[in-house]
Structures are given as structure tokens and as C-alpha cells.
Design a protein around this motif. Structure first.
Motif, short mmCIF file in Angstrom:
data_model
loop_
_atom_site.label_atom_id
_atom_site.label_comp_id
_atom_site.label_asym_id
_atom_site.label_seq_id
_atom_site.Cartn_x
_atom_site.Cartn_y
_atom_site.Cartn_z
N SER A 72 50.35 34.46 50.01
CA SER A 72 51.25 34.93 48.95
C SER A 72 50.47 35.45 47.76
O SER A 72 50.79 36.50 47.20
N VAL A 73 49.43 34.74 47.36
CA VAL A 73 48.60 35.18 46.24
C VAL A 73 47.87 36.47 46.59
O VAL A 73 47.77 37.38 45.77
N ARG A 74 47.39 36.57 47.83
CA ARG A 74 46.71 37.79 48.28
C ARG A 74 47.63 39.01 48.17
O ARG A 74 47.20 40.09 47.79
N GLN A 75 48.90 38.84 48.52
CA GLN A 75 49.84 39.96 48.49
C GLN A 75 50.12 40.45 47.09
O GLN A 75 50.44 41.62 46.88
N ARG A 76 50.03 39.57 46.12
CA ARG A 76 50.29 39.96 44.73
C ARG A 76 49.20 40.88 44.20
O ARG A 76 49.44 41.66 43.28
N GLY A 77 48.00 40.74 44.74
CA GLY A 77 46.89 41.57 44.28
C GLY A 77 46.36 41.12 42.95
O GLY A 77 46.63 40.02 42.48
N ALA A 81 43.49 37.59 43.13
CA ALA A 81 43.61 37.74 44.58
C ALA A 81 42.27 37.92 45.25
O ALA A 81 42.07 37.49 46.38
N SER A 82 41.32 38.56 44.56
CA SER A 82 40.01 38.81 45.17
C SER A 82 39.31 37.50 45.53
O SER A 82 38.62 37.43 46.54
N MET A 83 39.48 36.47 44.73
CA MET A 83 38.90 35.18 45.04
C MET A 83 39.49 34.62 46.34
O MET A 83 38.79 34.05 47.16
N PHE A 84 40.79 34.82 46.54
CA PHE A 84 41.46 34.29 47.72
C PHE A 84 41.11 35.09 48.98
O PHE A 84 41.33 34.63 50.08
N ILE A 85 40.58 36.27 48.80
CA ILE A 85 40.17 37.09 49.94
C ILE A 85 38.72 36.81 50.30
O ILE A 85 38.36 36.78 51.48
#
Length: 109
Positions: A72-77, A81-85
Motif C-alpha cells: 500500500s505504501v509503495r503504491q502511494r509513491g 515509498a523508495s525505502m519500502f522498495i
């Protein structure tokens, strides 16, 4: 001695019973999303219900919830989000969920 035998037998039964730690709302949310992607039919309801049951059998709810949050956090951008990727630990959590989803698709669809 009889009490020990009864306790041992009840422990064996507890090990055999599947753990149902997914809340109903989480199962329903998955099924609604699955049906939106696969059609609003009785057949898709059955297949989607089967799929979440398979996911629940191979992935504890806590791991499911963590992976869903990461996705969900990744989708928000954005910057967060970069940390979660990029973090390998978080990528593995999502990968475990995706493997469980693939298992559900293979068994149910």
C-alpha cells in the motif's frame, strides 16, 4: 496418569487443527478485490474464497498484514515509498505474500 493422557491427547488435536488467525474482514476484503478482478460470479466467489484460504494456510496473518501495508505504501509513491522498495527485508515480506497468492491461484483457479 489419566489426566496426563487427556492433556497429551488434547495437545495432539491442537497441533492438527489449522490456525484461523485471519479476521473475517481481511478475508472479505481479499475476496471482494479478487472478485472485482475475476468477475462477479458465483464461480469467482468460490475460487477467490479458496484462494484466501490457501494463503491463510501458508502465511500467518501478521505476515499477510505487513506485506499488504508495504504494498500500500509503495503504491502511494513519494520519498517514503523508495525505502519500502529498496529494503531487502521488506521486499522479502512482499515476495512471501506473492508466493502465497500464486499458490492460491494454482490450487483454486
Amino acid at each position: 496418569m489419566l489426566m496426563a493422557a487427556v492433556l497429551a491427547a488434547s495437545d495432539v488435536g491442537a497441533l492438527e487443527a489449522p490456525v484461523n488467525d485471519y479476521p473475517t474482514v481481511a478475508r472479505a476484503d481479499y475476496i471482494f478485490g479478487c472478485m472485482a478482478a475475476n468477475g462477479q460470479t458465483r464461480t469467482s466467489l468460490e475460487k477467490c474464497s479458496c484462494s484466501i484460504d490457501v494463503i491463510a494456510s501458508v502465511l500467518p496473518y501478521k505476515a499477510y498484514e505487513e506485506a499488504e501495508t508495504i504494498m500500500s505504501v509503495r503504491q502511494r509513491g513519494g520519498q517514503n515509498a523508495s525505502m519500502f522498495i529498496s529494503m531487502p527485508v521488506l521486499r522479502e515480506k512482499v515476495a512471501r505474500l506473492k508466493r502465497a497468492q500464486i499458490e492460491g491461484e494454482l490450487r483454486c483457479f
